[in-house]
Design an enzyme around this catalytic site. Structure first.
Site, PDB file in Angstrom:
ATOM      1  N   CYS A  71      61.835 127.671  17.868  1.00 16.67           N
ATOM      2  CA  CYS A  71      62.239 126.794  16.766  1.00 16.67           C
ATOM      3  C   CYS A  71      61.019 126.326  15.956  1.00 16.67           C
ATOM      4  O   CYS A  71      60.394 127.126  15.277  1.00 16.67           O
ATOM      5  CB  CYS A  71      63.062 125.626  17.309  1.00 16.67           C
ATOM      6  SG  CYS A  71      64.041 124.786  16.036  1.00 16.67           S
TER       7      CYS A  71
ATOM      8  N   HIS B  55      67.265 128.000  20.574  1.00 16.73           N
ATOM      9  CA  HIS B  55      66.765 127.409  21.819  1.00 16.73           C
ATOM     10  C   HIS B  55      67.311 128.179  23.024  1.00 16.73           C
ATOM     11  O   HIS B  55      68.437 127.935  23.464  1.00 16.73           O
ATOM     12  CB  HIS B  55      67.177 125.936  21.909  1.00 16.73           C
ATOM     13  CG  HIS B  55      66.446 125.051  20.957  1.00 16.73           C
ATOM     14  ND1 HIS B  55      65.231 124.481  21.260  1.00 16.73           N
ATOM     15  CD2 HIS B  55      66.741 124.665  19.687  1.00 16.73           C
ATOM     16  CE1 HIS B  55      64.817 123.767  20.227  1.00 16.73           C
ATOM     17  NE2 HIS B  55      65.712 123.867  19.259  1.00 16.73           N
TER      18      HIS B  55
ATOM     19  N   GLU C   9      66.484 127.819  26.043  1.00 19.24           N
ATOM     20  CA  GLU C   9      66.435 127.004  27.262  1.00 19.24           C
ATOM     21  C   GLU C   9      67.694 126.186  27.502  1.00 19.24           C
ATOM     22  O   GLU C   9      67.905 125.689  28.617  1.00 19.24           O
ATOM     23  CB  GLU C   9      65.215 126.072  27.223  1.00 19.24           C
ATOM     24  CG  GLU C   9      65.281 124.934  26.219  1.00 19.24           C
ATOM     25  CD  GLU C   9      64.840 125.305  24.815  1.00 19.24           C
ATOM     26  OE1 GLU C   9      64.576 124.391  24.017  1.00 19.24           O
ATOM     27  OE2 GLU C   9      64.749 126.521  24.516  1.00 19.24           O
TER      28      GLU C   9
END
Length: 503
Positions: free
Chosen positions: A78, A164, A166
């Site tokens: 990002c 993202h 994660e």
């Protein structure tokens, strides 16, 4: 070793945890850490986190530009991707429309996306956008809204992703992170067995034949620490201060479990002392301060009477270390109860074996060390105990009411198979009395609040969607078995705006 450079993202710790779940050791450094500090850790790869700022802000956090020519494998996430693209000559623009929420990668290619087929759901959270990659770099993924969703360097050792990987909302994110680790050649030996072996060696070397003192609360961190010291064979004394603010049967459970596993445990009965000090006190901050003061006094007395001790062992975790080293001011939410504030005449060297571990890693160690599941999987419990769940003045009568109600709620969660599906569950006894009916008579009983939350990291939390049938059974059982309670309510507030505890 993988280093995560933190640019202020709410997900930075989650990135580090995900890497460890993939058995790659990770540490977090400030985003502006100089190259010398980075290289000191001998990383095999770097990840640039996301962040709330814009790369166009004059004071936006930036990495040391020398990192981009260091030859280290690199993944920008990002804001990290935007920094990477801008620094290396790509084009970043203020997006005409922000992209937040779920998106689909309609095209993806290359080794970073190995094993992924078809459209891939990802989680976006950005305003600026990379509109052209740096010279020689390739666009390797796109969405309907974003034609540059991921980029790759010419040599395939550096990548940027606008989404993202994660977060749970990117279901294949762990595969993407694992692919990056393989591309980077990162070691994958961060297993619970390896961690335990290293910690035992560290504790034995550090403590030697010197004596170690520690406070045990019954929570997973301090209990696991006590087991680690016992397993290491060091001369230790674990002190469990019973302040009279524990849950039903908690003292007996902790005492029995730890002694059976070889912990040298001393139980201090200080109930009378704490309740006397809390008499007439209603302010929650004042209650916390009194409990902290009395705990230090009781613990210090043991240290003097049973000493000398060279080391004070504490269950400090990696998130505590990160917060302490953050350097960014944060408003005080609540006073934290710990062993801090010991008198100056009691000088110890700190022993903090868990200072680089996350909570879930401590639970894995606890399993290896044989801690019973009733303690290992126990929900977090505040240091001040039930004193901050009895709103208003703390009395023995009100504590007993709450103990019984809390035990019913917890037992019912276990019966329904819900206990391990929520991160924390608690009962709160309010000072409010509500009118009710008992037989043909009106009666006034306490209002009890039930609370359960789900969370990844306790920084934010959502209220748990417990089945209505469960809540109905809980209310019926509590009001039937604890007649002092006349009404049960369920807390539907997330964090923020509320904290998890009521006080």
């Amino acid at each position: 070793m993988v280093l995560v450079l933190d640019f202020g993202s709410q997900y930075t710790r989650l990135i580090a945890r995900r890497l460890r779940e993939l058995r790659a050791f990770s540490l977090i450094l400030p985003g502006d850490a100089p190259l010398e500090e980075v290289l000191k850790h001998r990383p095999q790869a770097l990840i640039l986190s996301g962040g709330p700022r814009s790369v166009f802000d004059p004071d936006a956090p930036r990495p040391d530009p020398r990192l981009f020519s260091s030859g280290l494998p690199l993944l920008g996430i990002c804001y990290g991707m935007q920094l990477l693209a801008q620094e290396l000559g790509g084009r970043v623009e203020r997006a005409g429309r922000a992209e937040y929420g779920k998106a689909l990668l309609t095209r993806h290619e290359g080794p970073l996306f190995r094993g992924l087929e078809g459209e891939v759901q990802v989680w976006m959270s950005h305003q600026d956008a990379v509109t052209a990659p740096p010279p020689g770099w390739r666009v390797v993924a796109e969405t309907e809204e974003n034609p540059v969703a991921a980029i790759a360097s010419p040599d395939g050792r550096a990548y940027g992703v606008q989404f993202h990987p994660e977060v749970a909302h990117t279901p294949k994110g762990m595969q993407i992170l694992e692919n990056f680790l393989e591309l980077a050649g990162a070691k994958r030996d961060w297993t619970p067995e390896h961690v335990l072996e290293e910690l035992l060696r560290e504790v034995r070397e550090r403590a030697g034949k010197d004596r170690v003192l520690l406070a045990v609360s019954g929570g997973v961190d301090s209990s696991t620490l006590a087991l680690l010291l016992a397993k290491a064979g060091v001369d230790h004394l674990a002190v469990f201060v019973d302040h009279g603010l524990l849950r039903l049967g908690e003292r007996e459970e902790v005492e029995g479990a730890l002694r059976a596993l070889g912990v040298n445990l001393l139980v201090v009965d200080a109930k009378e002392r704490f309740l006397k000090a809390l008499k007439g006190v209603e302010d929650p901050e004042e209650k916390r301060k009194i409990i902290g003061r009395e705990f230090v006094a009781a613990f210090s007395q043991v240290a003097r009477e049973r000493g000398p001790f060279r080391f004070l062992a504490q269950g400090t975790l990696y998130p505590d270390v990160i917060e302490s080293a953050g350097g960014h001011g944060a408003a005080k939410i609540k006073s934290h109860h710990n062993v801090g504030g010991l008198p100056e005449d009691l000088e110890f060297e700190l022993l903090e074996p868990f200072r680089l571990l996350f909570k879930d890693e401590v639970r894995e160690l606890a399993l290896l060390l044989g801690l019973p599941d009733t303690l290992r999987l126990r929900h977090p419990f505040p240091g001040p105990g039930l004193a901050v769940r009895v709103l208003g003045e703390v009395t023995e009568e009100r504590l007993e009411i709450l103990r019984r109600a809390d035990d019913i709620f917890t037992s019912l969660l276990r019966e329904w198979g819900l206990y391990e599906k929520v991160a924390q569950a608690l009962a709160v006894l309010t000072p409010v009395r509500s009118v009710g009916v008992a037989g043909d008579e009106r009666k006034y009983g306490y209002v009890l609040a039930l609370r359960a939350v789900t969370t990844e990291d306790f920084m934010t939390a959502d209220w748990a969607r417990l089945p209505l049938e469960f809540l109905d059974e809980a209310a019926r059982r509590i009001t039937r078995r604890v007649p002092e309670i006349g009404r049960v309510v369920y807390d539907l507030t997330s964090k923020p705006p509320a904290t998890i505890e009521w006080e």
